[in-house]
Design a protein around this motif. Structure first.
Motif, PDB file in Angstrom:
ATOM      1  N   GLU A  97      -8.390  10.201  -5.047  1.00 44.97           N
ATOM      2  CA  GLU A  97      -7.826  10.267  -3.705  1.00 44.97           C
ATOM      3  C   GLU A  97      -8.828   9.776  -2.665  1.00 44.97           C
ATOM      4  OE1 GLU A  97      -5.663  13.486  -0.763  1.00 44.97           O
ATOM      5  OE2 GLU A  97      -6.652  14.179  -2.578  1.00 44.97           O
ATOM      6  N   LYS A  98     -10.089  10.175  -2.800  1.00 44.31           N
ATOM      7  CA  LYS A  98     -11.118   9.739  -1.851  1.00 44.31           C
ATOM      8  C   LYS A  98     -11.343   8.234  -1.938  1.00 44.31           C
ATOM      9  CE  LYS A  98     -13.529  14.138  -1.942  1.00 44.31           C
ATOM     10  NZ  LYS A  98     -14.709  14.848  -2.438  1.00 44.31           N
ATOM     11  N   ALA A  99     -11.399   7.712  -3.149  1.00 44.14           N
ATOM     12  CA  ALA A  99     -11.602   6.272  -3.331  1.00 44.14           C
ATOM     13  C   ALA A  99     -10.416   5.483  -2.792  1.00 44.14           C
ATOM     14  CB  ALA A  99     -11.824   5.955  -4.807  1.00 44.14           C
ATOM     15  N   PHE A 100      -9.219   5.983  -3.016  1.00 43.75           N
ATOM     16  CA  PHE A 100      -8.029   5.291  -2.527  1.00 43.75           C
ATOM     17  C   PHE A 100      -7.973   5.309  -1.001  1.00 43.75           C
ATOM     18  CE2 PHE A 100      -3.444   5.003  -1.551  1.00 43.75           C
ATOM     19  CZ  PHE A 100      -3.212   3.764  -2.111  1.00 43.75           C
ATOM     20  N   ASP A 101      -8.392   6.416  -0.383  1.00 47.47           N
ATOM     21  CA  ASP A 101      -8.452   6.482   1.080  1.00 47.47           C
ATOM     22  C   ASP A 101      -9.428   5.456   1.642  1.00 47.47           C
ATOM     23  OD1 ASP A 101      -6.547   8.428   1.273  1.00 47.47           O
ATOM     24  OD2 ASP A 101      -7.983  10.083   1.483  1.00 47.47           O
ATOM     25  N   ARG A 102     -10.602   5.325   1.021  1.00 47.02           N
ATOM     26  CA  ARG A 102     -11.578   4.325   1.468  1.00 47.02           C
ATOM     27  C   ARG A 102     -11.012   2.915   1.330  1.00 47.02           C
ATOM     28  NH1 ARG A 102     -15.415   7.493  -1.396  1.00 47.02           N
ATOM     29  NH2 ARG A 102     -15.295   5.983  -3.081  1.00 47.02           N
ATOM     30  N   PHE A 103     -10.325   2.663   0.208  1.00 46.76           N
ATOM     31  CA  PHE A 103      -9.724   1.340  -0.013  1.00 46.76           C
ATOM     32  C   PHE A 103      -8.677   1.037   1.054  1.00 46.76           C
ATOM     33  CE2 PHE A 103      -5.930  -0.770  -1.741  1.00 46.76           C
ATOM     34  CZ  PHE A 103      -6.444  -2.047  -1.882  1.00 46.76           C
ATOM     35  N   MET A 104      -7.827   2.019   1.348  1.00 40.12           N
ATOM     36  CA  MET A 104      -6.781   1.793   2.353  1.00 40.12           C
ATOM     37  C   MET A 104      -7.376   1.564   3.733  1.00 40.12           C
ATOM     38  SD  MET A 104      -3.314   3.742   1.321  1.00 40.12           S
ATOM     39  CE  MET A 104      -3.008   4.138   2.951  1.00 40.12           C
ATOM     40  N   ASP A 105      -8.420   2.306   4.077  1.00 40.24           N
ATOM     41  CA  ASP A 105      -9.065   2.100   5.373  1.00 40.24           C
ATOM     42  C   ASP A 105      -9.608   0.681   5.495  1.00 40.24           C
ATOM     43  OD1 ASP A 105      -8.501   4.620   6.259  1.00 40.24           O
ATOM     44  OD2 ASP A 105     -10.469   5.449   5.748  1.00 40.24           O
ATOM     45  N   THR A 151       0.830  -1.211   0.000  1.00 39.08           N
ATOM     46  CA  THR A 151       0.000   0.000   0.000  1.00 39.08           C
ATOM     47  C   THR A 151       0.860   1.253   0.000  1.00 39.08           C
ATOM     48  OG1 THR A 151      -1.205  -1.273   1.672  1.00 39.08           O
ATOM     49  CG2 THR A 151      -2.207   0.676   0.934  1.00 39.08           C
ATOM     50  N   LEU A 152       1.982   1.213   0.711  1.00 33.87           N
ATOM     51  CA  LEU A 152       2.887   2.359   0.678  1.00 33.87           C
ATOM     52  C   LEU A 152       3.455   2.573  -0.728  1.00 33.87           C
ATOM     53  CD1 LEU A 152       4.914   2.156   3.996  1.00 33.87           C
ATOM     54  CD2 LEU A 152       3.221   3.846   3.331  1.00 33.87           C
ATOM     55  N   ALA A 153       3.822   1.475  -1.380  1.00 29.53           N
ATOM     56  CA  ALA A 153       4.355   1.587  -2.738  1.00 29.53           C
ATOM     57  C   ALA A 153       3.296   2.129  -3.695  1.00 29.53           C
ATOM     58  CB  ALA A 153       4.851   0.225  -3.220  1.00 29.53           C
ATOM     59  N   ILE A 154       2.078   1.606  -3.570  1.00 23.89           N
ATOM     60  CA  ILE A 154       0.988   2.104  -4.421  1.00 23.89           C
ATOM     61  C   ILE A 154       0.681   3.552  -4.063  1.00 23.89           C
ATOM     62  CG2 ILE A 154      -1.460   1.835  -4.956  1.00 23.89           C
ATOM     63  CD1 ILE A 154      -1.055  -1.191  -4.563  1.00 23.89           C
ATOM     64  N   VAL A 163       0.972  10.987  -7.234  1.00 24.46           N
ATOM     65  CA  VAL A 163       1.048  11.704  -8.516  1.00 24.46           C
ATOM     66  C   VAL A 163      -0.342  11.798  -9.142  1.00 24.46           C
ATOM     67  CG1 VAL A 163       2.020  11.628 -10.843  1.00 24.46           C
ATOM     68  CG2 VAL A 163       3.422  10.992  -8.882  1.00 24.46           C
ATOM     69  N   ILE A 164      -1.082  10.692  -9.099  1.00 27.68           N
ATOM     70  CA  ILE A 164      -2.420  10.682  -9.705  1.00 27.68           C
ATOM     71  C   ILE A 164      -3.368  11.572  -8.915  1.00 27.68           C
ATOM     72  CG2 ILE A 164      -4.388   9.219 -10.308  1.00 27.68           C
ATOM     73  CD1 ILE A 164      -2.381   6.931 -10.689  1.00 27.68           C
ATOM     74  N   SER A 165      -3.275  11.553  -7.575  1.00 32.61           N
ATOM     75  CA  SER A 165      -4.197  12.335  -6.757  1.00 32.61           C
ATOM     76  C   SER A 165      -3.965  13.837  -6.886  1.00 32.61           C
ATOM     77  CB  SER A 165      -4.105  11.917  -5.304  1.00 32.61           C
ATOM     78  OG  SER A 165      -2.848  12.249  -4.778  1.00 32.61           O
TER      79      SER A 165
END
Length: 180
Positions: free
Chosen positions: A71-79, A53-56, A62-64
């Motif tokens: 960014e919001k979707a990635f935050d939900r996924f990480m949570d 997850t850190l690597a991703i 860069v994408i966010s």
């Protein structure tokens, strides 16, 4: 389970949140052995997922910069991903659970200690430039399995906590009412 009145959740019917039945000793021993064998692999998997997850996350930075919805979707996924990996699976049986299965007095004492700890955190004076006091807590099922969620609610409300929408099969969520 809840009634909505005057912008507050009012507890109605937590009396059926009773203790779970005592599990057979053979099942407990099998789950404990499985926990001892599989938990190290679970921990290694957690570290690997965290590193991935850190690597991703580095690439996602860069994408966010371009897309806020990503960014919001990635935050939900990480949570979700990290939340599931860094909590003990429900099938795990710890030594204390195996030893005190069926002992309601032990579970009541554990709940009392947990709620006292959360109350001390919630009532601690706030220090400037430090973390703010706790206003919510979650009591996991393995802490109140032998005494039931109703005991948690009764004990917590006596100390000033309010019940939040909870799933008693997983945990009981509480909110410190004095924080508002």
């Amino acid at each position: 389970m809840y009634e909505y009145k005057n912008s507050e959740f009012v507890v109605s019917g937590t009396e059926h949140w009773v203790a779970w039945p005592v599990r057979p000793r053979r099942q407990l021993v099998a789950r404990f052995v499985g926990t001892v064998v599989l938990l190290p692999f679970w921990a290694v998997l957690g570290v690997a997922i965290f590193a991935g997850t850190l690597a991703i996350g580095l690439v996602s930075e860069v994408i966010s910069a371009v897309s806020s919805s990503y960014e919001k979707a990635f935050d939900r996924f990480m949570d979700k991903a990290l939340g599931r990996v860094f909590t003990l699976p429900r099938w795990c049986v710890l030594w204390s659970e195996m030893r005190y299965e069926g002992d309601a007095a032990h579970y009541r004492a554990e709940v009392d200690k947990l709620i006292a700890k959360w109350t001390a955190r919630a009532t601690a004076p706030s220090v400037p430039n430090k973390s703010r006091p706790i206003s919510e807590c979650e009591i996991p099922r393995r802490a109140y399995r032998g005494c039931g969620g109703h005991y948690v609610v009764r004990t917590a409300t006596a100390q000033g906590w309010e019940l939040r929408p909870s799933e008693p099969e997983k945990s009981v969520r509480l909110w410190w009412s004095a924080s508002s």
